[in-house]
Design a protein around this motif. Structure first.
Motif, short mmCIF file in Angstrom:
data_model
loop_
_atom_site.label_atom_id
_atom_site.label_comp_id
_atom_site.label_asym_id
_atom_site.label_seq_id
_atom_site.Cartn_x
_atom_site.Cartn_y
_atom_site.Cartn_z
N TYR A 47 40.10 34.65 53.28
CA TYR A 47 39.98 35.42 52.05
C TYR A 47 41.31 35.83 51.44
O TYR A 47 41.37 36.20 50.29
CB TYR A 47 39.13 36.67 52.29
CG TYR A 47 38.69 37.34 51.01
CD1 TYR A 47 37.67 36.79 50.24
CD2 TYR A 47 39.28 38.50 50.56
CE1 TYR A 47 37.26 37.37 49.05
CE2 TYR A 47 38.87 39.10 49.37
CZ TYR A 47 37.86 38.53 48.63
OH TYR A 47 37.45 39.11 47.47
N THR B 237 38.82 42.15 55.28
CA THR B 237 38.51 41.40 54.06
C THR B 237 37.13 40.76 54.19
O THR B 237 36.71 40.38 55.28
CB THR B 237 39.55 40.30 53.80
OG1 THR B 237 39.52 39.36 54.87
CG2 THR B 237 40.94 40.89 53.67
N VAL C 223 34.36 37.83 53.94
CA VAL C 223 34.27 36.37 53.97
C VAL C 223 32.79 36.00 53.89
O VAL C 223 31.91 36.83 54.07
CB VAL C 223 34.90 35.78 55.24
CG1 VAL C 223 36.39 36.01 55.26
CG2 VAL C 223 34.26 36.35 56.50
N TYR D 234 39.14 36.12 42.97
CA TYR D 234 38.38 36.90 43.95
C TYR D 234 36.88 36.86 43.65
O TYR D 234 36.40 36.12 42.80
CB TYR D 234 38.89 38.34 43.96
CG TYR D 234 40.27 38.49 44.54
CD1 TYR D 234 40.46 38.64 45.91
CD2 TYR D 234 41.39 38.45 43.72
CE1 TYR D 234 41.73 38.78 46.45
CE2 TYR D 234 42.67 38.58 44.25
CZ TYR D 234 42.83 38.75 45.61
OH TYR D 234 44.09 38.86 46.13
N TYR E 172 38.55 32.18 46.23
CA TYR E 172 37.90 32.75 47.40
C TYR E 172 36.38 32.73 47.25
O TYR E 172 35.85 32.31 46.22
CB TYR E 172 38.42 34.16 47.65
CG TYR E 172 39.90 34.20 47.92
CD1 TYR E 172 40.46 33.42 48.92
CD2 TYR E 172 40.75 35.00 47.15
CE1 TYR E 172 41.82 33.43 49.16
CE2 TYR E 172 42.12 35.03 47.40
CZ TYR E 172 42.65 34.24 48.40
OH TYR E 172 44.00 34.26 48.64
#
Length: 526
Positions: free
Chosen positions: A399, A453, A455, A220, A250
């Protein structure tokens, strides 16, 4: 082990001085003195949170462990379990024969220091936190096979059928800044790994998805996954038909082999699973816009990142001990490893094998022209690189992988990140931040499973980035090549001009305040 010996293991290893820069990070880490607790009744199980279960300086402890407390579970003739929960934290851990440290369900018991599991010791269902560079080691650890399996958190097979290498079910790593944990031995998890922040260094053999056959390794925002010389990362299974990427990097995440300070001296291995790749999401490796992939090597022709399939490993077994390795198998058309890469992918010293046709999907196909010392093995679906590289088919700015339970999965990560950010706000005054904002929010999922989420924001032209800190007069230094800022790095005096996708790494200092944690963020410029 006596308390003095415990101190030697825990403090001595972390406080070495005069060590060369190329040494592992945990070897040059320093630690303040903390409390030292020893389990009072080896051979008798109990709760970690009961102070009366511990001895401190030979007397009954007055308080249970916390994140500044080192614990020793001494060896015993009779097997015993020290049980914890998500409310429990410890620092350094030493576990001896027939002792087990165990969280209640998934990955709740937090460890903030070094871990030494001695032969015939056990550790299960824990997570890694903290603001120091640490290591994790299990002596004589074994993977499934010969009647031994990985346990699921809802099932508890007899101890003699379990594997001491299994450290958790859903496994979380959340360090502050670029602080790291290095795994030195065979370790694995029964579901997915969530590298939520900080650096995870793999020097041993690290495997995941050992019981559910659907878990991924997720990197992450601010996470750095580093495979070191001789290290190997792999899922336990080669079938990813449940549309879960094997490894996800990500936005603002990093996958690297070696590091600028500690380059490869021998091959490192990224072994991926595959099924028939009939959907774009069924890839061995996914790297989103704003991610970064690098190889740092002393000799890119001899010390490489080897990207291949788990079928290339003789005697490789799944989480139940069934052999899945088929070294004679060759990729064919859509059957084989596939990678979907949209990040900043600069390669120098990589060997690909077991690739399917069009197995490397690139957001920008021209980036392959910049690669150096990249070779392809005989078990790829084609002998021509032109048939192995194609346009990326997956969403380049996703993501989170699409799954029915993504709300609960993503929730675990957000909870851990919020906890660490709160801790950061309590003790770290610098609070480094950059502008303009390089993240936007996207809604993913449907109905009650819909989540928001982050991005990457895509900038269409060069930008100027301003760095801010809450400490007036602090000196700020930065890098744009992924390395840690040092006293020799450029000083920040005015907004930084960026004309291409860049990972910005920033560190601040002020006399009387000290150093800030390392701050990283990525700007995507097309």
């Amino acid at each position: 082990m006596k308390l003095g010996m415990l101190l030697g293991v825990l403090v001595g290893l972390g406080g070495l001085s005069g060590v060369m820069a190329a040494e592992p990070l945990w070897k040059v880490e320093t630690w303040e003195a903390g409390r030292q607790l020893v389990w009072a009744n080896p051979g008798t199980s109990g709760e970690i949170s009961e102070a009366s279960n511990w001895k401190e300086n030979g007397k009954t402890a007055t308080a249970p462990p916390d994140r500044n407390t080192d614990i020793l579970l001494p060896g015993a003739e009779k097997y015993y379990v020290v049980k914890g929960s998500r409310n429990n934290q410890v620092r350094h851990v030493v576990i001896e024969k027939n002792a087990e440290l165990k969280g209640k369900h998934r990955n709740e018991l937090e460890i903030w220091g070094n871990v030494d599991v001695k032969e015939d010791g056990w550790i299960h269902f824990i997570s890694i936190r903290g603001d120091k560079d640490t290591y994790f080691n299990i002596e004589e650890s074994v993977f499934p096979g010969d009647g031994r399996v990985y346990r699921h958190c809802s099932k508890n097979p007899p101890k003699e059928k379990c594997c001491n290498s299994q450290i958790s079910h859903k496994f979380q790593i959340c360090k502050i800044g670029t602080k790291s944990v290095e795994f030195l031995s065979n370790v694995g998890v029964s579901d997915e790994v969530m590298l939520q922040h900080g650096k995870c260094i793999i020097s041993g053999d690290f495997r995941f998805s050992g019981a559910t056959n659907k878990g991924a390794f997720e990197v992450y925002d601010g996470g750095i996954l580093e495979i070191q010389s001789g290290g190997r990362l792999a899922p336990f299974i080669n079938d990813n038909r449940k549309a879960v990427y094997n490894v996800n990097i990500y936005r603002n995440g990093v996958l690297q082999a070696g590091s600028p300070e500690r380059p490869l001296t021998e091959d490192a291995y990224l072994c991926l699973g595959f099924a028939v790749n009939d959907k774009p999401g069924r890839s061995g490796l996914y790297a989103a816009l704003g991610s970064m992939i690098r190889v740092y090597s002393e000799n890119p022709k001899k010390a490489r990142l080897v990207v291949t399939s788990i079928t290339s490993v003789d005697d490789f077994t799944d989480g139940q001990g069934r052999e899945v390795g088929r070294a004679s198998e060759r990729a064919d058309d859509e059957k084989g490893v596939m990678l979907q890469l949209a990040g900043d992918v600069l390669l120098d010293g990589v060997h690909f094998d077991y690739l399917a046709e069009d197995g490397i999907g690139l957001f920008d196909e021209d980036v392959a022209k910049t690669w150096k010392n990249v070779t392809f093995g005989k078990k790829c679906a084609s002998s021509s690189p032109r048939n192995l590289i194609a346009e990326m088919k997956a969403d380049p700015n996703s993501y989170y992988h699409g799954r029915g339970d993504q709300r609960s999965e993503y929730g675990l990560t957000m909870k851990a990140m919020a906890s660490m950010n709160q801790l950061l706000g309590e003790y770290e005054p610098f609070q480094l931040k950059t502008t303009p904002e390089n993240t936007t929010i996207r809604k993913v999922g449907k109905g009650n499973n819909q989540i928001e989420t982050p991005v990457a924001v895509i900038f269409d032209e060069p930008i100027e980035v301003e760095v801010k800190t809450r400490v007036p007069g602090a000196k700020i230094r930065y890098t744009t090549d992924g390395t840690e800022p040092t006293a020799k790095s450029p000083a920040y005096t005015r907004p930084i001009k960026l004309a291409k996708t860049t990972k910005l790494t920033v560190k601040a200092y002020k006399k009387g305040v000290g150093f800030s944690p390392t701050y990283t963020t990525t700007y995507v410029i097309q």
